[in-house]
Design a protein around this motif. Sequence first.
Motif, PDB file in Angstrom:
ATOM      1  N   HIS A   1      87.276  19.211-122.905  1.00 28.47           N
ATOM      2  CA  HIS A   1      86.625  20.521-122.957  1.00 28.47           C
ATOM      3  C   HIS A   1      85.560  20.431-124.045  1.00 28.47           C
ATOM      4  O   HIS A   1      85.873  20.398-125.227  1.00 28.47           O
ATOM      5  CB  HIS A   1      87.666  21.605-123.273  1.00 28.47           C
ATOM      6  CG  HIS A   1      87.088  22.972-123.346  1.00 28.47           C
ATOM      7  ND1 HIS A   1      87.586  23.926-124.176  1.00 28.47           N
ATOM      8  CD2 HIS A   1      86.054  23.547-122.694  1.00 28.47           C
ATOM      9  CE1 HIS A   1      86.891  25.034-124.038  1.00 28.47           C
ATOM     10  NE2 HIS A   1      85.956  24.824-123.140  1.00 28.47           N
ATOM     11  N   VAL A  44      85.792  16.183-107.604  1.00 24.74           N
ATOM     12  CA  VAL A  44      85.141  16.711-108.803  1.00 24.74           C
ATOM     13  C   VAL A  44      83.741  17.206-108.444  1.00 24.74           C
ATOM     14  O   VAL A  44      82.951  16.471-107.845  1.00 24.74           O
ATOM     15  CB  VAL A  44      85.036  15.638-109.916  1.00 24.74           C
ATOM     16  CG1 VAL A  44      84.377  16.221-111.161  1.00 24.74           C
ATOM     17  CG2 VAL A  44      86.395  15.040-110.251  1.00 24.74           C
ATOM     18  N   TYR A  95      82.821  21.093-119.260  1.00 21.25           N
ATOM     19  CA  TYR A  95      83.901  20.103-119.234  1.00 21.25           C
ATOM     20  C   TYR A  95      83.343  18.760-118.800  1.00 21.25           C
ATOM     21  O   TYR A  95      82.359  18.697-118.069  1.00 21.25           O
ATOM     22  CB  TYR A  95      84.992  20.530-118.246  1.00 21.25           C
ATOM     23  CG  TYR A  95      85.597  21.866-118.570  1.00 21.25           C
ATOM     24  CD1 TYR A  95      86.715  21.955-119.386  1.00 21.25           C
ATOM     25  CD2 TYR A  95      85.040  23.041-118.071  1.00 21.25           C
ATOM     26  CE1 TYR A  95      87.272  23.185-119.694  1.00 21.25           C
ATOM     27  CE2 TYR A  95      85.590  24.278-118.373  1.00 21.25           C
ATOM     28  CZ  TYR A  95      86.710  24.336-119.188  1.00 21.25           C
ATOM     29  OH  TYR A  95      87.251  25.545-119.492  1.00 21.25           O
ATOM     30  N   GLU A  96      83.982  17.699-119.251  1.00 21.17           N
ATOM     31  CA  GLU A  96      83.652  16.351-118.805  1.00 21.17           C
ATOM     32  C   GLU A  96      84.932  15.666-118.373  1.00 21.17           C
ATOM     33  O   GLU A  96      85.990  15.873-118.979  1.00 21.17           O
ATOM     34  CB  GLU A  96      82.998  15.540-119.921  1.00 21.17           C
ATOM     35  CG  GLU A  96      81.607  15.995-120.264  1.00 21.17           C
ATOM     36  CD  GLU A  96      80.934  15.147-121.336  1.00 21.17           C
ATOM     37  OE1 GLU A  96      81.499  14.102-121.737  1.00 21.17           O
ATOM     38  OE2 GLU A  96      79.859  15.544-121.777  1.00 21.17           O
ATOM     39  N   ILE A  97      84.822  14.851-117.344  1.00 19.77           N
ATOM     40  CA  ILE A  97      85.951  14.053-116.874  1.00 19.77           C
ATOM     41  C   ILE A  97      85.478  12.611-116.809  1.00 19.77           C
ATOM     42  O   ILE A  97      84.363  12.326-116.355  1.00 19.77           O
ATOM     43  CB  ILE A  97      86.440  14.521-115.489  1.00 19.77           C
ATOM     44  CG1 ILE A  97      87.023  15.928-115.593  1.00 19.77           C
ATOM     45  CG2 ILE A  97      87.473  13.556-114.917  1.00 19.77           C
ATOM     46  CD1 ILE A  97      87.447  16.524-114.270  1.00 19.77           C
ATOM     47  N   GLU A 136      90.494  10.969-118.114  1.00 13.99           N
ATOM     48  CA  GLU A 136      90.307  11.759-119.337  1.00 13.99           C
ATOM     49  C   GLU A 136      89.595  13.060-118.984  1.00 13.99           C
ATOM     50  O   GLU A 136      88.617  13.061-118.235  1.00 13.99           O
ATOM     51  CB  GLU A 136      89.456  10.997-120.358  1.00 13.99           C
ATOM     52  CG  GLU A 136      90.120   9.778-120.909  1.00 13.99           C
ATOM     53  CD  GLU A 136      89.216   9.037-121.888  1.00 13.99           C
ATOM     54  OE1 GLU A 136      89.772   8.350-122.743  1.00 13.99           O
ATOM     55  OE2 GLU A 136      87.977   9.141-121.782  1.00 13.99           O
ATOM     56  N   TYR A 137      90.082  14.127-119.557  1.00 20.31           N
ATOM     57  CA  TYR A 137      89.529  15.454-119.331  1.00 20.31           C
ATOM     58  C   TYR A 137      89.205  16.027-120.707  1.00 20.31           C
ATOM     59  O   TYR A 137      90.082  16.099-121.560  1.00 20.31           O
ATOM     60  CB  TYR A 137      90.573  16.303-118.605  1.00 20.31           C
ATOM     61  CG  TYR A 137      90.239  17.757-118.477  1.00 20.31           C
ATOM     62  CD1 TYR A 137      89.427  18.215-117.454  1.00 20.31           C
ATOM     63  CD2 TYR A 137      90.751  18.691-119.364  1.00 20.31           C
ATOM     64  CE1 TYR A 137      89.132  19.560-117.321  1.00 20.31           C
ATOM     65  CE2 TYR A 137      90.469  20.034-119.238  1.00 20.31           C
ATOM     66  CZ  TYR A 137      89.658  20.458-118.216  1.00 20.31           C
ATOM     67  OH  TYR A 137      89.371  21.778-118.093  1.00 20.31           O
ATOM     68  N   SER A 165      80.282  18.448-110.183  1.00 15.42           N
ATOM     69  CA  SER A 165      79.646  18.367-111.495  1.00 15.42           C
ATOM     70  C   SER A 165      78.126  18.359-111.365  1.00 15.42           C
ATOM     71  O   SER A 165      77.586  18.163-110.282  1.00 15.42           O
ATOM     72  CB  SER A 165      80.126  17.119-112.241  1.00 15.42           C
ATOM     73  OG  SER A 165      79.684  15.949-111.597  1.00 15.42           O
TER      74      SER A 165
END
Length: 153
Positions: free
Chosen positions: A59, A134, A65-67, A56-57, A136
């Motif tokens: 905005h 990723v 952003y979160e993944i 899941e991505y 983050s």
Amino acid sequence: MKFNKTYEGESFEKYAEYLQSIKNRIPEKLFGFVSNPERHDLGEQSLHDTRIKKIEYVHISKNNYEITLLLLGENREFKIQFFNVSQFYINQIHFGDLYKDLITYEVGIEKDCFENEKTVFRAQFPFENGIIEVFSENIEITENLVLKKSKWK
């Protein structure tokens, strides 16, 4: 696999030494997970041989952003959440309802494409260029036991 630039991927012992060097720069819970050898071997607590169930991505806001990555293992589901993502790369091929199994993964500290130091997570899969990377601000890994269904039902 593109190993962490500081660690260079020589052995788990070298990786454990590298993790000790960044211990104070990553969350305690994340350090506890990734520094545990059982999280890297062929056992049931490891991410090895897990399959991607969902990516899941989201905005959240400008430049935020979160993944979320859900991995399904033999008897557990792992949820990896990446917060304030600045850069990511996902190269996957879809096989039915699950992706191929994870071979290895690593966590480290590196500069992203904007020259900001971030926590990086990389995972390699057993097909050409199968990788997730990723960068983050924070990574959280949680797990839940999954009950196996009887083959008789």
